[in-house]
Design a protein around this motif. Structure first.
Motif, PDB file in Angstrom:
ATOM      1  N   ALA A 158       0.822  -1.217   0.000  1.00 35.92           N
ATOM      2  CA  ALA A 158       0.000   0.000   0.000  1.00 35.92           C
ATOM      3  C   ALA A 158       0.852   1.261   0.000  1.00 35.92           C
ATOM      4  CB  ALA A 158      -0.933  -0.004   1.206  1.00 35.92           C
ATOM      5  N   GLU A 159       2.097   1.163   0.519  1.00 35.98           N
ATOM      6  CA  GLU A 159       2.960   2.339   0.588  1.00 35.98           C
ATOM      7  C   GLU A 159       3.855   2.475  -0.642  1.00 35.98           C
ATOM      8  OE1 GLU A 159       5.126   2.308   4.238  1.00 35.98           O
ATOM      9  OE2 GLU A 159       3.333   1.891   5.448  1.00 35.98           O
ATOM     10  N   ALA A 160       3.805   1.485  -1.525  1.00 38.04           N
ATOM     11  CA  ALA A 160       4.655   1.520  -2.716  1.00 38.04           C
ATOM     12  C   ALA A 160       4.034   2.311  -3.857  1.00 38.04           C
ATOM     13  CB  ALA A 160       4.945   0.101  -3.192  1.00 38.04           C
ATOM     14  N   LEU A 161       2.758   2.611  -3.758  1.00 39.96           N
ATOM     15  CA  LEU A 161       2.072   3.347  -4.825  1.00 39.96           C
ATOM     16  C   LEU A 161       2.765   4.682  -5.088  1.00 39.96           C
ATOM     17  CD1 LEU A 161      -0.430   3.407  -6.705  1.00 39.96           C
ATOM     18  CD2 LEU A 161      -1.607   4.652  -4.897  1.00 39.96           C
ATOM     19  N   GLY A 162       3.047   4.946  -6.371  1.00 39.33           N
ATOM     20  CA  GLY A 162       3.671   6.205  -6.748  1.00 39.33           C
ATOM     21  C   GLY A 162       5.164   6.247  -6.522  1.00 39.33           C
ATOM     22  N   ARG A 163       5.777   5.135  -6.117  1.00 39.27           N
ATOM     23  CA  ARG A 163       7.224   5.088  -5.930  1.00 39.27           C
ATOM     24  C   ARG A 163       7.863   4.238  -7.027  1.00 39.27           C
ATOM     25  NH1 ARG A 163       7.888   4.045   0.449  1.00 39.27           N
ATOM     26  NH2 ARG A 163      10.109   4.281  -0.061  1.00 39.27           N
ATOM     27  N   ARG A 164       9.160   4.359  -7.155  1.00 38.61           N
ATOM     28  CA  ARG A 164       9.860   3.729  -8.272  1.00 38.61           C
ATOM     29  C   ARG A 164      10.539   2.444  -7.822  1.00 38.61           C
ATOM     30  NH1 ARG A 164      14.829   5.058 -10.918  1.00 38.61           N
ATOM     31  NH2 ARG A 164      15.111   6.818  -9.515  1.00 38.61           N
ATOM     32  N   LEU A 165      10.307   1.373  -8.578  1.00 39.94           N
ATOM     33  CA  LEU A 165      10.916   0.088  -8.255  1.00 39.94           C
ATOM     34  C   LEU A 165      12.432   0.157  -8.407  1.00 39.94           C
ATOM     35  CD1 LEU A 165       8.669  -2.689  -9.846  1.00 39.94           C
ATOM     36  CD2 LEU A 165       9.074  -2.264  -7.420  1.00 39.94           C
ATOM     37  N   ALA A 166      13.129  -0.343  -7.405  1.00 38.79           N
ATOM     38  CA  ALA A 166      14.589  -0.353  -7.443  1.00 38.79           C
ATOM     39  C   ALA A 166      15.142  -1.606  -8.101  1.00 38.79           C
ATOM     40  CB  ALA A 166      15.135  -0.232  -6.021  1.00 38.79           C
ATOM     41  N   GLU A 167      14.342  -2.667  -8.176  1.00 35.52           N
ATOM     42  CA  GLU A 167      14.792  -3.936  -8.735  1.00 35.52           C
ATOM     43  C   GLU A 167      13.683  -4.546  -9.583  1.00 35.52           C
ATOM     44  OE1 GLU A 167      15.580  -6.360  -5.360  1.00 35.52           O
ATOM     45  OE2 GLU A 167      16.900  -4.879  -4.404  1.00 35.52           O
ATOM     46  N   ASP A 168      14.081  -5.421 -10.508  1.00 34.67           N
ATOM     47  CA  ASP A 168      13.089  -6.219 -11.235  1.00 34.67           C
ATOM     48  C   ASP A 168      12.285  -7.055 -10.240  1.00 34.67           C
ATOM     49  OD1 ASP A 168      14.050  -5.288 -13.647  1.00 34.67           O
ATOM     50  OD2 ASP A 168      15.205  -7.096 -14.107  1.00 34.67           O
ATOM     51  N   VAL A 169      11.009  -7.200 -10.500  1.00 33.79           N
ATOM     52  CA  VAL A 169      10.172  -8.088  -9.687  1.00 33.79           C
ATOM     53  C   VAL A 169       9.678  -9.213 -10.588  1.00 33.79           C
ATOM     54  CG1 VAL A 169       8.091  -8.309  -8.284  1.00 33.79           C
ATOM     55  CG2 VAL A 169       9.472  -6.222  -8.157  1.00 33.79           C
ATOM     56  N   ARG A 170       9.975 -10.458 -10.184  1.00 28.62           N
ATOM     57  CA  ARG A 170       9.576 -11.631 -10.951  1.00 28.62           C
ATOM     58  C   ARG A 170       8.468 -12.377 -10.215  1.00 28.62           C
ATOM     59  NH1 ARG A 170      12.840 -12.601 -15.190  1.00 28.62           N
ATOM     60  NH2 ARG A 170      14.682 -11.257 -15.287  1.00 28.62           N
ATOM     61  N   ALA A 171       7.662 -13.060 -10.971  1.00 19.97           N
ATOM     62  CA  ALA A 171       6.526 -13.774 -10.385  1.00 19.97           C
ATOM     63  C   ALA A 171       7.021 -14.993  -9.614  1.00 19.97           C
ATOM     64  CB  ALA A 171       5.555 -14.197 -11.477  1.00 19.97           C
ATOM     65  N   PRO A 172       6.689 -15.091  -8.323  1.00 18.44           N
ATOM     66  CA  PRO A 172       7.090 -16.283  -7.569  1.00 18.44           C
ATOM     67  C   PRO A 172       6.210 -17.497  -7.878  1.00 18.44           C
ATOM     68  CG  PRO A 172       5.882 -14.782  -6.153  1.00 18.44           C
ATOM     69  CD  PRO A 172       6.054 -14.080  -7.477  1.00 18.44           C
ATOM     70  N   VAL A 173       5.041 -17.279  -8.438  1.00 19.54           N
ATOM     71  CA  VAL A 173       4.141 -18.361  -8.832  1.00 19.54           C
ATOM     72  C   VAL A 173       3.602 -18.033 -10.214  1.00 19.54           C
ATOM     73  CG1 VAL A 173       3.461 -18.902  -6.460  1.00 19.54           C
ATOM     74  CG2 VAL A 173       2.111 -17.259  -7.787  1.00 19.54           C
ATOM     75  N   GLU A 174       2.980 -19.035 -10.845  1.00 21.80           N
ATOM     76  CA  GLU A 174       2.371 -18.764 -12.142  1.00 21.80           C
ATOM     77  C   GLU A 174       0.930 -18.326 -11.955  1.00 21.80           C
ATOM     78  OE1 GLU A 174       2.855 -22.340 -14.313  1.00 21.80           O
ATOM     79  OE2 GLU A 174       1.369 -23.474 -13.171  1.00 21.80           O
ATOM     80  N   LEU A 175       0.430 -17.601 -12.931  1.00 20.39           N
ATOM     81  CA  LEU A 175      -0.977 -17.192 -12.950  1.00 20.39           C
ATOM     82  C   LEU A 175      -1.577 -17.588 -14.287  1.00 20.39           C
ATOM     83  CD1 LEU A 175      -0.940 -13.586 -11.402  1.00 20.39           C
ATOM     84  CD2 LEU A 175      -1.640 -15.712 -10.307  1.00 20.39           C
ATOM     85  N   PRO A 176      -2.770 -18.162 -14.291  1.00 22.27           N
ATOM     86  CA  PRO A 176      -3.474 -18.676 -13.116  1.00 22.27           C
ATOM     87  C   PRO A 176      -2.681 -19.788 -12.437  1.00 22.27           C
ATOM     88  CG  PRO A 176      -4.932 -18.532 -15.025  1.00 22.27           C
ATOM     89  CD  PRO A 176      -3.541 -18.323 -15.530  1.00 22.27           C
ATOM     90  N   VAL A 177      -2.984 -19.993 -11.149  1.00 18.66           N
ATOM     91  CA  VAL A 177      -2.297 -21.021 -10.387  1.00 18.66           C
ATOM     92  C   VAL A 177      -2.810 -22.411 -10.778  1.00 18.66           C
ATOM     93  CG1 VAL A 177      -1.804 -21.843  -8.053  1.00 18.66           C
ATOM     94  CG2 VAL A 177      -1.951 -19.390  -8.504  1.00 18.66           C
ATOM     95  N   PHE A 178      -4.069 -22.503 -11.165  1.00 20.76           N
ATOM     96  CA  PHE A 178      -4.665 -23.790 -11.537  1.00 20.76           C
ATOM     97  C   PHE A 178      -5.638 -23.571 -12.688  1.00 20.76           C
ATOM     98  CE2 PHE A 178      -6.971 -21.822  -8.041  1.00 20.76           C
ATOM     99  CZ  PHE A 178      -8.270 -21.775  -8.520  1.00 20.76           C
ATOM    100  N   ARG A 179      -6.040 -24.658 -13.368  1.00 20.59           N
ATOM    101  CA  ARG A 179      -7.035 -24.563 -14.445  1.00 20.59           C
ATOM    102  C   ARG A 179      -8.347 -24.106 -13.826  1.00 20.59           C
ATOM    103  NH1 ARG A 179      -8.559 -29.398 -17.262  1.00 20.59           N
ATOM    104  NH2 ARG A 179      -8.613 -28.341 -19.280  1.00 20.59           N
ATOM    105  N   ASN A 180      -8.928 -23.052 -14.396  1.00 13.17           N
ATOM    106  CA  ASN A 180     -10.192 -22.579 -13.841  1.00 13.17           C
ATOM    107  C   ASN A 180     -11.095 -22.050 -14.944  1.00 13.17           C
ATOM    108  OD1 ASN A 180     -10.128 -19.357 -13.766  1.00 13.17           O
ATOM    109  ND2 ASN A 180      -8.078 -20.088 -13.230  1.00 13.17           N
ATOM    110  N   SER A 181     -12.348 -21.862 -14.580  1.00 12.72           N
ATOM    111  CA  SER A 181     -13.359 -21.470 -15.558  1.00 12.72           C
ATOM    112  C   SER A 181     -13.352 -19.968 -15.795  1.00 12.72           C
ATOM    113  CB  SER A 181     -14.750 -21.908 -15.084  1.00 12.72           C
ATOM    114  OG  SER A 181     -15.741 -21.465 -15.997  1.00 12.72           O
ATOM    115  N   ALA A 182     -13.444 -19.602 -17.042  1.00 14.23           N
ATOM    116  CA  ALA A 182     -13.524 -18.181 -17.403  1.00 14.23           C
ATOM    117  C   ALA A 182     -14.956 -17.666 -17.386  1.00 14.23           C
ATOM    118  CB  ALA A 182     -12.913 -17.960 -18.785  1.00 14.23           C
TER     119      ALA A 182
END
Length: 401
Positions: A38-62
């Protein structure tokens, strides 16, 4: 309007802006904070952020609809027995019986054995069976794991200014903190025995201190964190003590007042003896300027007239502060003048204007005290130092306020 030409030794606007930027640019390598989302809004990322999990996490209905095997509906319409309901949040691990369908909600897991979803709009049901009104193909309306992002994939690159859309994606992969640059911490120190805080009675010869709150607002609007706003008298010992306190908590200090050629120029008198550099910039308003480094902290010293203070901030500090914060550059336009303009020889004049029907109109005279009139402006008009007269209709550069 003053018609005095600029002193022969005056600094140019561009030279002084370069001086300010050289002082502040090292702040680009300030500390990195692991800030809560919540405090990161409007601030600049200092490092690349990579996804720790995949999305979607499981097969699901659209879709809200019915999950089934495509081969169960060789022709449509076809009626299939219902084998239950799967809601969002259910485990969905019961295999689908051959030749059956299961009612499924958007986001619910696809049961083993199902390979498509038919939207509810294409079906009808009596609660025991469901009639499928059209055929489906394997994969229809199914969200496959990793179809949005794979684990380890770059999600948001370093240098990104964090916006709500980034927070949505980062929260969706389970992150709670982000590596962002700490905001530039700025302190404001106004000077002058004549200034009193707003809300107190005005004695003869006194005026309200508008520069402190105005500079604080300008800093906050351009990505800085304001750590203090204080006012000093014209007593050199008081000013030095307050400045020392400001440099302990700030990355940069802004002062207003006390930089001209009068008898009570406390900022200039104190800081010049500590290595500060003071002089006149060939501009109007905002001629007297100073830069110093005190206790390892840059100090930018602006003149005390309210319009001079704000114009100085706009011209010298705002561009580099926005760059450090990762904000977009200040928009500039070339537009025609609605009114004729006169300007002092050799001084780059910054007039206050308002854009009206594709032209720019003056909203006040050049006086550095006309702060109420400046409130009506939405641009600064940049008059080159070589231009002493410009006719209505002449093209000029303006920058948004």
């Amino acid at each position: 309007m003053s018609t005095r030409p600029a002193p022969a030794s005056a600094w140019s606007v561009d030279d002084h802006r370069d001086r300010v930027e050289q002082l502040l640019r090292p702040l680009a390598w300030r500390a990195v904070d692991p800030a809560p989302m919540a405090e990161a809004l409007g601030r600049r990322l200092a490092e690349d952020v990579r996804a720790p999990v995949e999305l979607p996490v499981f097969r699901n209905s659209a879709m809200d609809g019915y999950a089934l095997r495509a081969e169960s509906v060789p022709t449509a319409p076809a009626t299939l027995p219902l084998a239950g309901v799967i809601a969002a949040g259910d485990r969905g691990d019961r295999p689908l019986p051959p030749g059956a369908a299961v009612k499924i909600m958007t986001g619910a897991p696809i049961p083993p054995g199902a390979d498509c979803v038919v939207p509810v709009e294409e079906t009808s049901t009596d609660g025991v069976t469901v009639t499928i009104g059209q055929r489906c193909a394997a994969g229809d309306f199914i969200r496959e794991p990793g179809s949005d992002v794979r684990a380890g994939q770059l999600l948001v690159p370093a240098g990104t200014l964090v916006q709500p859309r980034h927070i949505a994606a980062l929260a969706a992969v389970g992150l709670t903190t982000l590596p962002v640059f700490r905001r530039v911490r700025a302190a404001v120190l106004t000077t002058g025995d004549e200034l009193v805080p707003a809300g107190t009675p005005l004695a003869p010869g006194r005026i309200y201190d508008s520069n402190g709150i105005a500079l604080a607002a300008a800093l906050a609007a351009n990505g800085a964190e304001v750590v203090s706003v204080e006012h000093s008298t014209d007593d050199p010992a008081v000013f030095r003590e307050m400045l020392s306190a400001a440099t302990k908590s700030a990355d940069v200090v802004f002062t207003s007042g006390g930089v001209s050629k009068g008898d009570f120029e406390v900022v200039k008198d104190v800081l010049a003896t500590l290595g500060g550099e003071f002089g006149s910039v060939a501009m109007q308003p905002g001629g007297p300027q100073g830069v110093s480094v005190i206790d390892g902290v840059p100090v930018l010293s602006f003149p005390g007239n309210p319009v001079s203070t704000l114009v100085s901030f706009e011209v010298f500090a705002r561009p580099i502060l926005r760059e450090l914060a990762g904000l977009s550059a200040i928009p500039k336009y070339t537009v025609p003048l609605r009114d004729p303009v006169q300007s002092p020889a050799g001084r780059r004049q910054f007039l206050r204007g308002r854009l009206e029907s594709g032209a720019v109109a003056l909203v006040s005279g050049p006086g550095s005290h006309l702060i109420a009139a400046m409130a009506q402006a939405d641009v600064l008009i940049d008059i080159p130092p070589a231009a002493t007269e410009l006719a209505a209709g002449s093209n000029v550069e303006v920058r948004e306020l």
